[in-house]
Structures are given as structure tokens and as C-alpha cells.
Design a protein around this motif. Structure first.
Motif, PDB file in Angstrom:
ATOM      1  N   LEU A  15     -11.893 -35.368  19.248  1.00  0.00           N
ATOM      2  CA  LEU A  15     -11.487 -34.247  20.099  1.00  0.00           C
ATOM      3  C   LEU A  15     -12.657 -33.453  20.660  1.00  0.00           C
ATOM      4  O   LEU A  15     -12.461 -32.662  21.591  1.00  0.00           O
ATOM      5  CB  LEU A  15     -10.585 -33.295  19.315  1.00  0.00           C
ATOM      6  CG  LEU A  15      -9.213 -33.829  18.908  1.00  0.00           C
ATOM      7  CD1 LEU A  15      -8.487 -32.806  18.047  1.00  0.00           C
ATOM      8  CD2 LEU A  15      -8.378 -34.193  20.112  1.00  0.00           C
ATOM      9  N   THR A  16     -13.845 -33.614  20.098  1.00  0.00           N
ATOM     10  CA  THR A  16     -14.977 -32.796  20.528  1.00  0.00           C
ATOM     11  C   THR A  16     -16.210 -33.665  20.753  1.00  0.00           C
ATOM     12  O   THR A  16     -16.221 -34.863  20.458  1.00  0.00           O
ATOM     13  CB  THR A  16     -15.328 -31.720  19.480  1.00  0.00           C
ATOM     14  OG1 THR A  16     -16.061 -32.316  18.401  1.00  0.00           O
ATOM     15  CG2 THR A  16     -14.088 -31.052  18.924  1.00  0.00           C
ATOM     16  N   TYR A  38      -5.796 -31.798  13.740  1.00  0.00           N
ATOM     17  CA  TYR A  38      -5.945 -31.452  15.163  1.00  0.00           C
ATOM     18  C   TYR A  38      -5.994 -29.933  15.395  1.00  0.00           C
ATOM     19  O   TYR A  38      -6.899 -29.429  16.069  1.00  0.00           O
ATOM     20  CB  TYR A  38      -4.792 -32.060  15.968  1.00  0.00           C
ATOM     21  CG  TYR A  38      -5.087 -33.403  16.595  1.00  0.00           C
ATOM     22  CD1 TYR A  38      -5.922 -34.318  15.986  1.00  0.00           C
ATOM     23  CD2 TYR A  38      -4.498 -33.759  17.805  1.00  0.00           C
ATOM     24  CE1 TYR A  38      -6.176 -35.552  16.556  1.00  0.00           C
ATOM     25  CE2 TYR A  38      -4.755 -34.990  18.393  1.00  0.00           C
ATOM     26  CZ  TYR A  38      -5.582 -35.885  17.770  1.00  0.00           C
ATOM     27  OH  TYR A  38      -5.839 -37.089  18.342  1.00  0.00           O
ATOM     28  N   GLY A  42      -9.031 -27.571  16.817  1.00  0.00           N
ATOM     29  CA  GLY A  42      -8.830 -26.640  17.924  1.00  0.00           C
ATOM     30  C   GLY A  42      -9.279 -25.241  17.554  1.00  0.00           C
ATOM     31  O   GLY A  42      -9.918 -24.539  18.357  1.00  0.00           O
ATOM     32  N   MET A  45     -13.018 -25.082  17.744  1.00  0.00           N
ATOM     33  CA  MET A  45     -13.472 -24.928  19.124  1.00  0.00           C
ATOM     34  C   MET A  45     -13.248 -23.500  19.615  1.00  0.00           C
ATOM     35  O   MET A  45     -14.122 -22.891  20.236  1.00  0.00           O
ATOM     36  CB  MET A  45     -12.733 -25.924  20.017  1.00  0.00           C
ATOM     37  CG  MET A  45     -13.024 -27.375  19.702  1.00  0.00           C
ATOM     38  SD  MET A  45     -11.970 -28.524  20.619  1.00  0.00           S
ATOM     39  CE  MET A  45     -12.530 -28.217  22.295  1.00  0.00           C
ATOM     40  N   TRP A  73     -15.954 -24.472  27.093  1.00  0.00           N
ATOM     41  CA  TRP A  73     -14.676 -25.064  26.676  1.00  0.00           C
ATOM     42  C   TRP A  73     -14.615 -26.533  27.101  1.00  0.00           C
ATOM     43  O   TRP A  73     -14.243 -27.411  26.314  1.00  0.00           O
ATOM     44  CB  TRP A  73     -13.544 -24.279  27.336  1.00  0.00           C
ATOM     45  CG  TRP A  73     -12.221 -24.313  26.640  1.00  0.00           C
ATOM     46  CD1 TRP A  73     -11.788 -25.245  25.753  1.00  0.00           C
ATOM     47  CD2 TRP A  73     -11.166 -23.359  26.775  1.00  0.00           C
ATOM     48  NE1 TRP A  73     -10.510 -24.935  25.328  1.00  0.00           N
ATOM     49  CE2 TRP A  73     -10.119 -23.782  25.941  1.00  0.00           C
ATOM     50  CE3 TRP A  73     -11.006 -22.202  27.528  1.00  0.00           C
ATOM     51  CZ2 TRP A  73      -8.910 -23.084  25.853  1.00  0.00           C
ATOM     52  CZ3 TRP A  73      -9.820 -21.501  27.438  1.00  0.00           C
ATOM     53  CH2 TRP A  73      -8.784 -21.941  26.610  1.00  0.00           C
ATOM     54  N   SER A  77     -15.154 -30.350  24.572  1.00  0.00           N
ATOM     55  CA  SER A  77     -14.255 -31.511  24.525  1.00  0.00           C
ATOM     56  C   SER A  77     -14.798 -32.695  25.310  1.00  0.00           C
ATOM     57  O   SER A  77     -14.211 -33.778  25.267  1.00  0.00           O
ATOM     58  CB  SER A  77     -12.878 -31.131  25.076  1.00  0.00           C
ATOM     59  OG  SER A  77     -12.964 -30.879  26.465  1.00  0.00           O
ATOM     60  N   HIS A  81      -9.609 -34.362  27.794  1.00  0.00           N
ATOM     61  CA  HIS A  81      -8.224 -34.122  28.194  1.00  0.00           C
ATOM     62  C   HIS A  81      -8.099 -33.941  29.703  1.00  0.00           C
ATOM     63  O   HIS A  81      -7.044 -34.219  30.277  1.00  0.00           O
ATOM     64  CB  HIS A  81      -7.667 -32.905  27.457  1.00  0.00           C
ATOM     65  CG  HIS A  81      -7.920 -32.943  25.979  1.00  0.00           C
ATOM     66  ND1 HIS A  81      -7.635 -34.058  25.218  1.00  0.00           N
ATOM     67  CD2 HIS A  81      -8.453 -32.019  25.133  1.00  0.00           C
ATOM     68  CE1 HIS A  81      -7.978 -33.819  23.957  1.00  0.00           C
ATOM     69  NE2 HIS A  81      -8.476 -32.602  23.886  1.00  0.00           N
ATOM     70  N   ARG A 150      -3.579 -28.120  20.614  1.00  0.00           N
ATOM     71  CA  ARG A 150      -3.693 -29.409  19.929  1.00  0.00           C
ATOM     72  C   ARG A 150      -2.509 -29.676  19.001  1.00  0.00           C
ATOM     73  O   ARG A 150      -2.151 -30.835  18.784  1.00  0.00           O
ATOM     74  CB  ARG A 150      -5.025 -29.474  19.183  1.00  0.00           C
ATOM     75  CG  ARG A 150      -6.156 -29.812  20.144  1.00  0.00           C
ATOM     76  CD  ARG A 150      -7.451 -29.077  19.904  1.00  0.00           C
ATOM     77  NE  ARG A 150      -8.309 -29.260  21.078  1.00  0.00           N
ATOM     78  CZ  ARG A 150      -8.235 -28.501  22.183  1.00  0.00           C
ATOM     79  NH1 ARG A 150      -7.378 -27.504  22.255  1.00  0.00           N
ATOM     80  NH2 ARG A 150      -9.027 -28.754  23.209  1.00  0.00           N
ATOM     81  N   GLU A 233      -4.167 -29.911  27.822  1.00  0.00           N
ATOM     82  CA  GLU A 233      -4.705 -29.052  28.885  1.00  0.00           C
ATOM     83  C   GLU A 233      -3.618 -28.137  29.455  1.00  0.00           C
ATOM     84  O   GLU A 233      -3.828 -26.937  29.642  1.00  0.00           O
ATOM     85  CB  GLU A 233      -5.303 -29.905  30.001  1.00  0.00           C
ATOM     86  CG  GLU A 233      -6.659 -30.500  29.681  1.00  0.00           C
ATOM     87  CD  GLU A 233      -7.756 -29.442  29.594  1.00  0.00           C
ATOM     88  OE1 GLU A 233      -7.567 -28.336  30.142  1.00  0.00           O
ATOM     89  OE2 GLU A 233      -8.793 -29.718  28.973  1.00  0.00           O
TER      90      GLU A 233
END
Length: 252
Positions: A15-16, A38, A42, A45, A73, A77, A81, A150, A233
Motif C-alpha cells: 500500500l505504500t 490495511y 492507512g 500514512m 499523500w 502510496s 490507487h 483502506r 481513492e
């Protein structure tokens, strides 16, 4: 516990763009734990965004602060996404038959509908971020927003069938049950209890995922990785709108 640790690291890797100098095993157990983590990733982040926003908000004008946070942001990621959002927009914008839409979604080339979706999505996200900060909200509001976005992705993976027996979404979907969704809920639930108006964020996310899921099921017959990425998103954008509405009207 080893599977849980590897699952968390796998979620961070997937995810990152945060560095994880470790090869995580790709097994059903680690995939389950990754999906459960997940929302935690999130929140991580969002925490980075909140910390940077807090450091900069006293010295940087709001428009530049909103742009800086939006840029970070996206960077966190790696635009993962956003790629799904563009592919989905190209497929839907084609107004073609189902098989053609799937072919367009798999095409690595980005079309005009994808570019337009990217531009307007980032413009709206940046504007809402600016408006939220201007309304007096703390940058730390981004923690529950990123976590809930997420969680919505996990909800789709658990609640919808993959459209094709291939790809990442199918692999994740095969390993997940409702129990994994329930185990993903505590982190965002705790965060919602921490922020004013948290119940509205939860209700808004639920409504978004239900409507979005019904729409993509009708358009594609199921989900794939791009559809899940676009949901994350879209969910974040919708949650920013709800958060701004709350701060502008309920907190006024």
C-alpha cells in the motif's frame, strides 16, 4: 504471530512506498493478516500527513500546505490507487461492451478519460483538503480518513466476488472471509471515537461502498485490483467532503 508480522509488513509494502527491507512470504495466512492491517497502514500514512501538517501549518500558507500534503499523500502510496482510478475511468468512459471494457482496463496506456479523472480527482481532493484546514480542522483528521479509505477496500474484497479468476484481487479474495473484515475494524473504530463527527464518517463510508459496489457489479460483474484501488481513492475524497461539511456547519 510470525504470519501477523509478515502480514503487516506485506500491507506496508503493497500500500505504500515506505521502505521494508524484507521479503515477505505470499501465503494465504500473510494475505489475511495484510488485509486486516490495511486500516492500520492507512492510519500510519495519515499519521505521517498529520505530523507534517502540524509542523508546517504555522509557517506555510494554507493553499501551499494543502498542496504539500496532497503531494505527500500521493507520494506515500506511489500513485497506486490513482492508477486504478484512471483505468476504471477509461473503461467506463469507453461506453463499450463488457469484454472491451476489460481490455481497456488492462491496457497500460492511459486514455483521455483517465487523464480527466486524475486531474479532477486531485483538484477536488486538494480543494477539499484546503477547505477542511481553512475551516479549522487539524491535519490529524487525515488519520481516520486514510484508515477508513483502506477499510472500504477490505470491505469490497470481502463482500464482492472477483470478476475474473485471475489477478491480485482474485488472489486476495480467495484468502479472505468476513472474520478478516471484522478484525480490520478495531483500528478505524477507535479512531472514529477520537474525532468529532466520527459517526458521520462511518455512515458515509458505508453508503459509499454499498453504492460503489452495486455500480461496479452492474458495470463489470465483479471487482479487480483497479476497482478496489479506485474505491480507496473515491472513498477518501468522499470522506474529505463529509469532514469538511461537518467542520463547516456542525462545528460552526
Amino acid at each position: 504471530m510470525k504470519a501477523a508480522m509478515f502480514g503487516l509488513l506485506l500491507a506496508v509494502q503493497f500500500l505504500t512506498r515506505l521502505p521494508v527491507p524484507l521479503a515477505c512470504p505470499w501465503t494465504p495466512a500473510t494475505r489475511r493478516w495484510a488485509a486486516r492491517a490495511y486500516p492500520l497502514v492507512g492510519a500510519l500514512m495519515g499519521g505521517i500527513l498529520g505530523a507534517v501538517g502540524t509542523l508546517l501549518e504555522a509557517v506555510v500558507p494554507l493553499p501551499l500546505l494543502a498542496l504539500a500534503l496532497l503531494s505527500l499523500w500521493v507520494a506515500l502510496s506511489g500513485g497506486l490507487h490513482l492508477d486504478g482510478l484512471m483505468d476504471l475511468a477509461d473503461a467506463l468512459g469507453s461506453n463499450a461492451a463488457l469484454e472491451k471494457r476489460w481490455a481497456i482496463m488492462k491496457d497500460p496506456q492511459v486514455g483521455s478519460f483517465g487523464i480527466l479523472a486524475l486531474v479532477f480527482h486531485l483538484a477536488w481532493k486538494g480543494a477539499l483538503l484546503w477547505a477542511l484546514l481553512d475551516a479549522g480542522a487539524s491535519p490529524w483528521w487525515l488519520v481516520p480518513i486514510a484508515a477508513l479509505g483502506r477499510l472500504g477496500g477490505v470491505g469490497l474484497l470481502v463482500g464482492m466476488q472477483a470478476a475474473r479468476p485471475e489477478g491480485m484481487a482474485h488472489a486476495w479474495r480467495q484468502s479472505l472471509t468476513r472474520r478478516d473484515l471484522l478484525l480490520a475494524v478495531p483500528v478505524p473504530l477507535a479512531l472514529l471515537a477520537w474525532v468529532p463527527g466520527g459517526a458521520w464518517l462511518a455512515l458515509g463510508l458505508g453508503a459509499f461502498i454499498i453504492i460503489y459496489g452495486l455500480a461496479v457489479r452492474r458495470a463489470f460483474g465483479g471487482l479487480n485490483g483497479d476497482i478496489v484501488g479506485a474505491a480507496i481513492e473515491g472513498g477518501e475524497l468522499w470522506l474529505l467532503l463529509i469532514a469538511w461539511s461537518w467542520w463547516s456547519f456542525a462545528m460552526a
